[in-house]
Design a protein around this motif. Structure first.
Motif, mmCIF file in Angstrom:
data_model
loop_
_atom_site.group_PDB
_atom_site.id
_atom_site.type_symbol
_atom_site.label_atom_id
_atom_site.label_comp_id
_atom_site.label_asym_id
_atom_site.label_seq_id
_atom_site.Cartn_x
_atom_site.Cartn_y
_atom_site.Cartn_z
ATOM 1 N N GLN A 1 39.056 27.138 44.096
ATOM 2 C CA GLN A 1 38.777 28.496 44.571
ATOM 3 C C GLN A 1 37.420 28.962 44.066
ATOM 4 O O GLN A 1 37.230 29.097 42.860
ATOM 5 C CB GLN A 1 39.858 29.466 44.087
ATOM 6 C CG GLN A 1 41.161 29.315 44.839
ATOM 7 C CD GLN A 1 42.140 30.432 44.482
ATOM 8 O OE1 GLN A 1 41.752 31.490 44.023
ATOM 9 N NE2 GLN A 1 43.410 30.177 44.710
ATOM 10 N N GLN B 1 41.713 33.004 35.701
ATOM 11 C CA GLN B 1 40.506 33.403 36.440
ATOM 12 C C GLN B 1 39.851 32.194 37.092
ATOM 13 O O GLN B 1 39.387 32.264 38.215
ATOM 14 C CB GLN B 1 39.534 34.108 35.489
ATOM 15 C CG GLN B 1 40.096 35.416 34.957
ATOM 16 C CD GLN B 1 39.064 36.214 34.164
ATOM 17 O OE1 GLN B 1 37.875 36.005 34.286
ATOM 18 N NE2 GLN B 1 39.532 37.135 33.346
ATOM 19 N N VAL B 2 39.821 31.101 36.339
ATOM 20 C CA VAL B 2 39.250 29.871 36.900
ATOM 21 C C VAL B 2 40.374 29.080 37.564
ATOM 22 O O VAL B 2 41.318 28.667 36.896
ATOM 23 C CB VAL B 2 38.601 29.019 35.789
ATOM 24 C CG1 VAL B 2 38.257 27.627 36.310
ATOM 25 C CG2 VAL B 2 37.365 29.709 35.249
ATOM 26 N N ILE B 3 40.265 28.905 38.860
ATOM 27 C CA ILE B 3 41.260 28.118 39.582
ATOM 28 C C ILE B 3 40.523 27.041 40.365
ATOM 29 O O ILE B 3 39.727 27.356 41.243
ATOM 30 C CB ILE B 3 42.067 29.008 40.551
ATOM 31 C CG1 ILE B 3 42.721 30.167 39.788
ATOM 32 C CG2 ILE B 3 43.125 28.176 41.289
ATOM 33 C CD1 ILE B 3 43.385 31.182 40.685
ATOM 34 N N PRO B 4 40.745 25.779 40.019
ATOM 35 C CA PRO B 4 40.045 24.716 40.732
ATOM 36 C C PRO B 4 40.260 24.839 42.236
ATOM 37 O O PRO B 4 41.373 25.129 42.686
ATOM 38 C CB PRO B 4 40.678 23.440 40.175
ATOM 39 C CG PRO B 4 41.168 23.834 38.815
ATOM 40 C CD PRO B 4 41.596 25.262 38.942
#
Lengths: 302, 515, 379
Positions: free
Chosen positions: C201, C196-199
């Motif tokens: 984005q 879910q956490v994408i650096p």
């Protein structure tokens, strides 16, 4: 990229966010995200920023924001850091953002745990000195003498503001610093320094809250400036819990405590006795800080 | 980013749309606006020049823009950069911080830039109106400039062989290098101004006849008649009036002053004469006699100080009683002591003395020649300005008069209101009103050239100088920079007022009313 | 593949090691400590694959897992009793955030007073948090369910709790068929769920929602969880192919003609299984999955076997209502035209189930006062 530099593209915060007019917390996050750049992940605990950041499908920031429960910020940050490492994102800076409640009170255990483990992220506390999102209730960051909605007139906050920086210094974290919105250049410098340090980093930002403090929304910067000038909120940094350095000295000649408090309706009922008590507290803490700085200076000269 | 089955509802859990769809400007009930306020320099400026604005342009290295702003009020910054007594600088608020801005030096730099980088104006729509300007002094040249820029065809008449009037004849070279005037005149010619020298109104030209050829006439013949003292001996050899002396010097006419010179008077012409006399071959000593005290002296203080540095002896509170002569030659000037009291000048003749000298320059001021007006046919419109109307004044004042005359002439043919350069409302911004504390956050850019470094020091005082503090302190990122200028984005401005409060130059106000 | 004599705790830790995780964050609590220590041992030997973090509380353990799972990492934690209760807020959050976290809970009574025995009230009081709950009856099931939990959680994007009884399973050594890592990973594969956490984005994850959007998300979670039975069968087909054994959502063992059955979950089910030969005309229904509740499957078993009496063993008690499994069962049976009688045995406090209790109970007839509800202290 300097934050004073005028460049829309490098602003990480979108206009249209949900902060109140003159919000110090909005400014603090605007500065810190701009200083740290695009490759950051923000872990956000319950605080005004839970609202400011917007309601999905909207977002107020150009970086990932991971919301988390109130007491969990310090621990979620640890997980995000390690998770990113596991997935190869070693360059990404993890920032945990909490209010004073999420730092001084309900988040203190997780903060302490993460600091002690020397987790590799930046913990930023934006301190508006009470539970402002819920409507101005006393926290342990509320200064002595202030009126809050859980200490209404004729009551006032008893006991001193918790000295979170001394607590963090006692954890001997690699880097800890204070900052405030009237000195964005200083704030930027500290965040950029922090970004280069490995391990746990703690930044304590005083963020005036116009509705909570009862200041004019236009006075946000002025009141922040006076907090520094009066020595109420000194700007300094400490490395490894021992290396203290004052970055913006207080300017007691140009600003008095009553001038600082006078801008804030929460201190309206402050009488002389309490004023003196608060002044005494400030003088004592500032002197301790000066002593800590002087000790470092003396040691380096030897 | 999220997998099925979560995908369909992902948007509710993960916001990716910029929150800017919220127009938070709707919350606003007070609105910040940029409002320029009167700065002390601008208040001091005889041309009401937009000083902070062109300093700002220079600071940012935008010389063309600086010239454009400058030329609103002053088409000859090179000239004024040399000869103006810069009252702007004397008012500068920065003096209270460290040292005032050397405004005239920057002005001069803009002027020099203009002289160097001048390019003929793009085709201006010619209006087929012909205007005669009588007199090529600063008032005439200024009028000619503004009319030419507005498309009028201008011919300038000059009675002497030299163009420039007082600029050419009255101001010594050490204060205004000849090349400056020469270049300004070249530029005016390139812009289409026609010059006719050695043409004197009255003898060569008849005023009424001019209307045959021209639509309007602007009379700017200056004030050239020396005021006489009536002292005994005034008509002797080696007694000069200041203007004759200066114009002879400037045109290279040899003048024998002897070794010791006395100048009588306390104005700028007196100082110019004294300093010029020092430059004449054979002169060893120059004394200036002034009837009142140093503080009361009308001459520009910096010029007085320069004269003193060069060795001019200043004697105050002395009033000449007579010019002593022997065999038609000047021997000295006898003076009484004098001082100002509330009723006027008190003269004490009991302690008079004689100052010996070889020649005397009388600098008691000039008068205008109004006789020309008498030659005008009735019902004929005539425009006049400069020293001719105001009496002896300064170069900037003459430039302003020429500008106003140009506007008045245009108003005859165009839908055009004659106005002074916008004089800004409200009190002059004082040093105390400035908010300098915010500036600690701005990093001073290292400028290459001196004028830019100097301009950078300007505090702005009521004028937006694009410092960017409003942008820096806006919690809502609602300040935009459009073409170098800061503007509040009212879609998002919540009206907190931080920008107004923190503006170092105090060039913003909160206005009632929201969206 | 080899049998090892190991405890339930070791079975759980070994399964985690075999699956391979990026992060284990844990805090010790009896009787879960053996799992943590075993995982720390793997870590010390460099065999864990991921990181082992000793955090300052159970709350922090799950919060840390929560953060790592957000980035797409495979995580594991284990706890028990008070630790689970302390995690409560995060337990809700993980499910709402759809983080496929696997957690072992070793049942232990929640105080006061302090008690170490295996009451199921700790995990059952997390009934409504949106986690899947799998109950294990022995160490082999622990090993196998931990492995399957990762597949289930990552497929459904819901957190999964593997539950077993303190001491009876956690500290009891059994022969467990321990598959080696290669085989397990062949089945489970690397973490396949999207981070879910994408650096780089932008994404405002789990920020403020309205009630209406929250409802949509809850509905989605509910419908997703109901996909488990189909998924479970699919996984176990593959599991059987790989390891030669498989599981059902309900394990039933009903002798032909038997019209009554004992319903149990966890170690009590194993006790009942061993007691069946001495209990005449009685079957066993083992509740393997408590969430989602296998209501339809239970109804089917009852109808197929025409069961008229169910005896539910509840090592828990919802004070003011009674045994929790019994309650859940009663509500599932409501739709039957002729529902069987439901009897409840409450062993709250983690009291041991004995064969004698079952014999006694089954001798009681429907006319007696204490037919419907019996407490463990009455034997």
């Amino acid at each position: 990229m300097k934050i004073a530099e005028i460049n829309r593209q490098d602003e990480m915060i979108y206009p249209g966010h949900n902060a109140c007019p003159g919000c110090g917390a909005a400014l603090a996050v605007r500065y810190l995200t701009k200083a740290l750049g695009k490759n950051i992940v923000l872990v956000l605990t319950a605080s005004c920023w839970s609202i400011i950041s917007g309601m999905p499908p909207l977002t107020a920031l150009k970086c990932p924001i991971l919301h988390c429960p109130f007491p969990s910020a310090g621990s979620v940050g640890s997980g995000v850091r390690r998770g990113l490492n596991a997935r190869g994102h070693h360059d990404t800076t993890v920032v945990v953002l909490a209010g004073d409640g999420g730092t001084f009170d309900i988040g203190l255990q997780a903060l302490s745990g993460a600091a002690q483990r020397n987790e590799d992220y930046i913990f930023v506390c934006y301190d508006n000195e009470a539970y402002m999102n819920t409507g101005m209730q006393t926290s342990s960051a509320t200064p002595f003498g202030a009126r809050t909605n859980t200490a209404p007139y004729p009551l006032y906050k008893e006991g001193e503001k918790k000295d979170i920086m001394q607590i963090m210094a006692a954890h001997t974290v690699p880097y800890a610093a204070t900052a405030t919105v009237a000195f964005p250049a200083d704030l930027e410098e500290k965040l950029k320094t922090a970004q280069k340090v490995k391990g746990f980093r703690f930044i304590h930002i005083l963020a005036p809250c116009p509705p909570g403090w009862g200041t004019e929304s236009s006075d946000t910067i002025e009141v922040s400036r006076l907090a520094v000038a009066t020595g109420f909120f000194p700007l300094y940094e400490v490395r490894n819990g021992t290396n203290w350095k004052l970055t913006v000295p207080a300017d007691i000649k140009s600003a008095s405590l009553s001038q600082y408090l006078g801008l804030q309706r929460r201190f309206k009922e402050m009488d002389d006795r309490r004023l003196n008590e608060l002044q005494h507290e400030i003088n004592r803490d500032y002197q301790r800080l000066l002593d800590q700085v002087a000790k470092v200076t003396a040691e380096t000269q030897q | 980013m999220l997998q099925a089955p979560f995908k369909e509802t992902a948007a509710y859990a993960c916001g990716t749309t910029a929150i800017s769809v919220n127009k938070t400007g709707e919350w606003r009930f007070l609105t910040p606006e940029r409002q320029f306020r009167q700065s002390p320099c601008r208040q001091g400026c005889l041309l009401q020049g937009e000083v902070p604005s062109w300093l700002d342009a220079v600071k940012r290295g935008r010389w063309e823009e600086a010239w454009q702003i400058m030329s609103h009020n002053n088409p000859f910054p090179a000239l004024t950069g040399y000869v103006c007594f810069n009252p702007c600088q004397e008012n500068c608020n920065r003096d209270q911080l460290d040292q005032g801005i050397a405004i005239r030096e920057v002005e001069k730099a803009i002027g020099e830039w203009r002289l160097k980088n001048y390019e003929p104006s793009k085709a201006i729509m010619k209006k087929k109106r012909r205007i005669a300007v009588i007199g090529s002094g600063p008032a005439g040249l200024s009028c000619a400039y503004y009319l030419t820029q507005a498309g009028y065809m201008v011919t300038v008449y000059e009675r002497s062989a030299q163009l420039g009037g007082m600029l050419a004849l009255g101001i010594p070279e050490y204060r205004l290098p000849h090349r400056i005037l020469k270049r300004e005149l070249e530029i005016l010619s390139s812009e289409g101004v026609v010059f006719k020298t050695n043409t004197s109104l009255g003898s060569d030209l008849v005023l009424n006849d001019l209307y045959q050829e021209y639509d309007q006439v602007f009379l700017a013949t200056g004030a050239w008649i020396p005021r006489m003292s009536g002292l005994p001996g005034e008509d002797s050899d080696h007694v000069y009036n200041a203007l004759d002396f200066l114009s002879n010097y400037n045109t290279g006419v040899l003048q024998k002053l002897g070794s010791s010179v006395v100048v009588v008077g306390g104005g700028n012409a007196a100082i110019d004469s004294a300093r010029t006399a020092l430059r004449v071959n054979g002169v060893h000593h120059v004394t200036l006699l002034y009837r009142r005290s140093r503080l009361e002296m009308p001459a520009d203080q910096s010029e007085v100080e320069a004269a003193e540095r060069e060795g001019v002896e200043l004697i105050f509170n002395v009033l000449p009683r007579s010019i002593e002569t022997k065999g038609g030659r000047v021997k000295g000037v006898t003076v009484d002591h004098s001082r100002t009291d509330r009723y006027g000048l008190l003269v004490d003749s009991s302690t008079s003395f004689c100052r010996e000298c070889d020649s005397v320059i009388m600098a008691l001021g000039q008068l205008a020649d109004y006789s020309l007006f008498g030659t005008l046919a009735s019902k004929q419109t005539l425009f006049a300005g400069g020293d001719l109307i105001s009496g002896p004044a300064t170069v900037p004042e003459a430039i302003r008069a020429g500008r106003l005359a140009a506007m008045a002439i245009r108003s005859v043919y165009e839908d055009f209101e004659v106005c002074e350069q916008e004089i800004l409302a409200g009190e002059v911004v004082s040093f105390e009103a400035l908010n300098l504390a915010a500036k600690v956050n701005l990093e001073l850019q290292q400028k290459e050239a001196e004028p830019q470094r100097e301009a950078e020091r300007c505090l702005g005082c009521g004028t937006c100088n694009s410092c960017g503090i409003c942008y820096l302190f806006c919690p809502d990122v609602a300040v935009d920079q459009v073409d170098g200028k800061f503007e509040v984005n009212l879609d998002y401005c919540k009206g907190c007022g931080i920008c107004v409060k923190e503006c170092p130059a105090q060039a913003m106000v909160m206005k009632g009313g929201g969206r | 593949m080899a049998f090892q004599m190991i405890s339930g705790s070791q079975a759980a830790a070994t399964a985690v090691q075999r699956v391979g995780v990026d992060l284990v964050a844990a805090y010790p609590i009896t009787p879960q400590t053996a799992i943590v220590e075993a995982l720390a041992d793997f870590s010390a030997k460099g065999e864990l694959g991921g990181e082992f973090v000793s955090v300052e509380s159970e709350y922090a353990a799950l919060a840390c897992c929560n953060g790592a799972a957000a980035t797409g990492a495979r995580v594991f934690t284990a706890t028990a009793s008070h630790g689970l209760a302390y995690m409560h807020e995060m337990i809700h959050w993980c499910s709402g955030a759809r983080f496929p976290i696997v957690m072992v809970n070793v049942n232990r009574t929640i105080g006061a007073p302090w008690c170490l025995d295996p009451d199921q009230g700790d995990s059952l009081s997390q009934r409504d948090t949106g986690w899947l709950q799998l109950y294990c009856a022995n160490a082999q099931e622990v090993f196998d369910m931990v492995i399957q939990a990762f597949i289930i959680a990552e497929e459904l994007l819901l957190p999964c709790m593997v539950v077993f009884d303190g001491f009876y399973i956690s500290h009891t050594y059994e022969a467990v068929d321990v598959a080696d890592a290669d085989q397990v990973r062949k089945l489970v594969g690397p973490p396949a769920f999207a981070p879910q956490v994408i650096p780089g984005q932008p994404g405002n994850l789990h920020g403020l929602s309205t009630g209406e959007t929250h409802l949509k998300l809850v509905k989605d979670r509910h419908q997703t969880m109901l996909r488990l039975p189909v998924l479970f069968n699919k996984i176990n087909k593959a599991f059987a192919k790989q390891f030669g054994r498989s599981y059902n959502i309900l394990e039933t063992q009903i002798p032909s003609g038997a019209k009554r059955a004992i319903v149990a979950a966890g170690a009590t089910a194993e006790t009942v299984r061993w007691a069946l030969p001495v209990l005449a005309d009685t079957g066993l229904i083992q509740l393997r999955v408590f969430r989602p509740f296998p209501a339809a499957e239970i109804r089917q078993v009852i109808e197929e076997n025409e069961l008229t009496e169910l005896l539910v063993v509840d090592r828990n008690c919802s004070v003011g209502m009674g045994g929790i499994f019994a309650q859940e069962l009663r509500s599932a049976l409501y739709e039957l035209p002729k529902p069987p009688q439901v009897r409840s045995l409450i062993l709250a406090g983690g009291v041991d189930l004995t064969e004698q209790m079952l014999v006694d109970l089954l001798q009681t007839t429907g006319n007696e006062e204490n037919f419907a509800l019996r407490w463990g202290d009455e034997f």
